[in-house]
Design a protein around this motif. Structure first.
Motif, PDB file in Angstrom:
ATOM      1  N   ALA A 175       0.828  -1.202   0.000  1.00 30.38           N
ATOM      2  CA  ALA A 175       0.000   0.000   0.000  1.00 30.38           C
ATOM      3  C   ALA A 175       0.864   1.253   0.000  1.00 30.38           C
ATOM      4  O   ALA A 175       0.587   2.221  -0.721  1.00 30.38           O
ATOM      5  N   LEU A 176       1.919   1.242   0.793  1.00 29.90           N
ATOM      6  CA  LEU A 176       2.806   2.404   0.868  1.00 29.90           C
ATOM      7  C   LEU A 176       3.513   2.634  -0.461  1.00 29.90           C
ATOM      8  O   LEU A 176       3.643   3.772  -0.931  1.00 29.90           O
ATOM      9  N   GLY A 184      -1.333   1.050 -10.942  1.00 26.00           N
ATOM     10  CA  GLY A 184      -1.906  -0.238 -10.610  1.00 26.00           C
ATOM     11  C   GLY A 184      -3.422  -0.208 -10.554  1.00 26.00           C
ATOM     12  O   GLY A 184      -4.056   0.824 -10.827  1.00 26.00           O
ATOM     13  N   PRO A 185      -4.039  -1.343 -10.213  1.00 26.22           N
ATOM     14  CA  PRO A 185      -5.499  -1.432 -10.172  1.00 26.22           C
ATOM     15  C   PRO A 185      -6.075  -0.606  -9.030  1.00 26.22           C
ATOM     16  O   PRO A 185      -5.342  -0.199  -8.122  1.00 26.22           O
ATOM     17  N   VAL A 215      -7.372  -4.279  -5.756  1.00 28.74           N
ATOM     18  CA  VAL A 215      -6.710  -4.658  -4.517  1.00 28.74           C
ATOM     19  C   VAL A 215      -7.670  -4.315  -3.382  1.00 28.74           C
ATOM     20  O   VAL A 215      -8.081  -3.158  -3.250  1.00 28.74           O
ATOM     21  N   VAL A 216      -8.026  -5.316  -2.587  1.00 32.85           N
ATOM     22  CA  VAL A 216      -9.068  -5.146  -1.572  1.00 32.85           C
ATOM     23  C   VAL A 216      -8.476  -5.423  -0.192  1.00 32.85           C
ATOM     24  O   VAL A 216      -7.774  -6.422   0.008  1.00 32.85           O
ATOM     25  N   ARG A 217      -8.773  -4.541   0.743  1.00 33.74           N
ATOM     26  CA  ARG A 217      -8.294  -4.701   2.112  1.00 33.74           C
ATOM     27  C   ARG A 217      -9.430  -4.424   3.089  1.00 33.74           C
ATOM     28  O   ARG A 217     -10.405  -3.751   2.751  1.00 33.74           O
ATOM     29  N   SER A 218      -9.251  -4.903   4.315  1.00 33.06           N
ATOM     30  CA  SER A 218     -10.160  -4.537   5.405  1.00 33.06           C
ATOM     31  C   SER A 218      -9.317  -4.200   6.625  1.00 33.06           C
ATOM     32  O   SER A 218      -8.159  -4.616   6.733  1.00 33.06           O
ATOM     33  N   GLY A 310     -19.535  -2.421  -9.888  1.00 37.07           N
ATOM     34  CA  GLY A 310     -20.036  -1.959 -11.179  1.00 37.07           C
ATOM     35  C   GLY A 310     -19.667  -0.529 -11.469  1.00 37.07           C
ATOM     36  O   GLY A 310     -19.541  -0.116 -12.630  1.00 37.07           O
ATOM     37  N   THR A 311     -19.467   0.260 -10.410  1.00 37.00           N
ATOM     38  CA  THR A 311     -19.108   1.673 -10.559  1.00 37.00           C
ATOM     39  C   THR A 311     -17.625   1.892 -10.772  1.00 37.00           C
ATOM     40  O   THR A 311     -17.218   2.774 -11.544  1.00 37.00           O
ATOM     41  N   ILE A 312     -16.778   1.110 -10.089  1.00 42.23           N
ATOM     42  CA  ILE A 312     -15.344   1.403 -10.077  1.00 42.23           C
ATOM     43  C   ILE A 312     -14.519   0.486 -10.955  1.00 42.23           C
ATOM     44  O   ILE A 312     -13.319   0.749 -11.150  1.00 42.23           O
ATOM     45  N   ARG A 313     -15.095  -0.585 -11.495  1.00 42.65           N
ATOM     46  CA  ARG A 313     -14.271  -1.537 -12.233  1.00 42.65           C
ATOM     47  C   ARG A 313     -13.625  -0.858 -13.433  1.00 42.65           C
ATOM     48  O   ARG A 313     -14.242  -0.039 -14.119  1.00 42.65           O
ATOM     49  N   PRO A 314     -12.379  -1.165 -13.721  1.00 43.65           N
ATOM     50  CA  PRO A 314     -11.657  -0.514 -14.820  1.00 43.65           C
ATOM     51  C   PRO A 314     -12.259  -0.841 -16.181  1.00 43.65           C
ATOM     52  O   PRO A 314     -12.838  -1.901 -16.372  1.00 43.65           O
TER      53      PRO A 314
END
Length: 314
Positions: A175-176, A184-185, A215-218, A310-314
């Motif tokens: 992330a940093l 990147g994505p 890239v998905v994080r929680s 659906g809103t953010i997909r490249p």
């Protein structure tokens, strides 16, 4: 920079907020609206609820809340700073009390076994090689050891803590690096209070739909010790085998890297950066309950995740 209001009966007048102070700050924390005036580009702004003139019986609660928030802020700032050398080698906060990140040192968090230290050092070397030219070895080692310290605060079992800290540090360093390189994505961060319920569910669902396209994080503002097992069972019934998942503390590096931050009633605890899209999906109520209620919660989150993707997909 901390911005407050003058207190009745104060012995000295508060220092006025000037444009020079605001422009010099990397972070501005103040009550109410974050619209404080001219800021330097990239400055993180946090709006805190105003607690004016608390009664004597509320002061312990107020002071405890402030202590927790200041400790978390110190961890964030230390994680982003390149540490000076201590006796000719990089200084890791988890091993050097004089360079404490603000996390209270106790027998559990400060007791790093020789085996864990060895694993963390090898992990830092491997990750430093991965990010050579982008992140310095000092920053990498600091993040690795701080990740160990942060996870040890809530760990019930410490057997594989060093390996888990390595995974956490690798994600934070990615992330940093993304925040510095800006390529990147799309990066999406889900933030709950404990990172044991809906934040984990949302992250798992989006990761399933997006694959390598995001890239998905929680993370959690007050992370718990384990992910809700009932939530894992419901996701497994949908074909999502999550493997090794665990609650993670919220850190500034993952917030700074995120293009989209989704909070579950925790927006006030998340830094605001100009480039980031913020949404709040309501309070992170517990997912534990009867199967019907749990399915309803997962279905609700799933619908929002599908709309988001659906809103953010490249």
């Amino acid at each position: 920079m901390l911005v407050g209001q003058g207190a009745p009966g104060a012995t000295a007048p508060p220092e006025p907020v000037t444009a020079d102070l605001l422009r010099a700050a990397d972070r501005v924390i103040g009550p109410g609206s974050p619209d404080l005036g001219p800021l330097r580009p990239g400055t993180a702004v946090r709006a805190r609820p105003v607690c004016s003139n608390p009664t004597p019986d509320r002061w312990p609660e107020v002071l405890g809340d402030l202590e927790s928030r200041v400790s978390a802020l110190q961890v964030e700032i230390t994680a982003l700073a390149a540490g000076p050398a201590c006796a000719g080698r990089p200084c890791a906060a988890a091993r050097c009390p004089s360079r404490s990140s603000g996390v209270p040192v106790n027998d559990q968090t400060d007791a790093t076994s020789p085996l864990d230290t060895h694993v963390l050092e090898r992990t830092a070397e491997r990750l430093a090689a991965r990010h050579a030219g982008v992140l310095s070895p000092e920053v990498v080692e600091r993040v690795v050891f701080e990740s160990y310290t942060a996870l040890s605060r809530t760990a019930r079992v410490r057997t594989h803590l060093a390996a888990l800290a390595g995974h956490f540090a690798a994600d934070r360093l990615a992330a940093l690096a993304h925040a510095r390189e800006g390529s990147g994505p799309p990066q999406v961060l889900f933030v709950g209070r404990h990172d044991t319920g809906r934040a984990q569910i949302a992250a798992a669902l989006l990761a399933h739909y997006a694959g390598d396209a995001a890239v998905v994080r929680s993370a959690g503002t007050d992370p718990g010790s384990t992910v809700d097992p009932q939530a894992l069972r419901v996701l497994a019934a949908r074909g999502l085998e999550l493997g090794q998942v665990y609650p993670k503390p919220l850190t500034d590096d993952v917030v700074r890297a995120a293009d989209h931050v989704i909070t579950f009633g925790t927006a006030e605890a998340v830094p605001v950066y100009p480039h980031t899209d913020h949404q709040d999906w309501g309070a992170d109520r517990t997912v534990t309950g009867n199967p019907e209620e749990l399915e309803m919660i997962v279905a609700e989150v799933d619908g929002k995740v599908r709309t988001l993707w659906g809103t953010i997909r490249p």
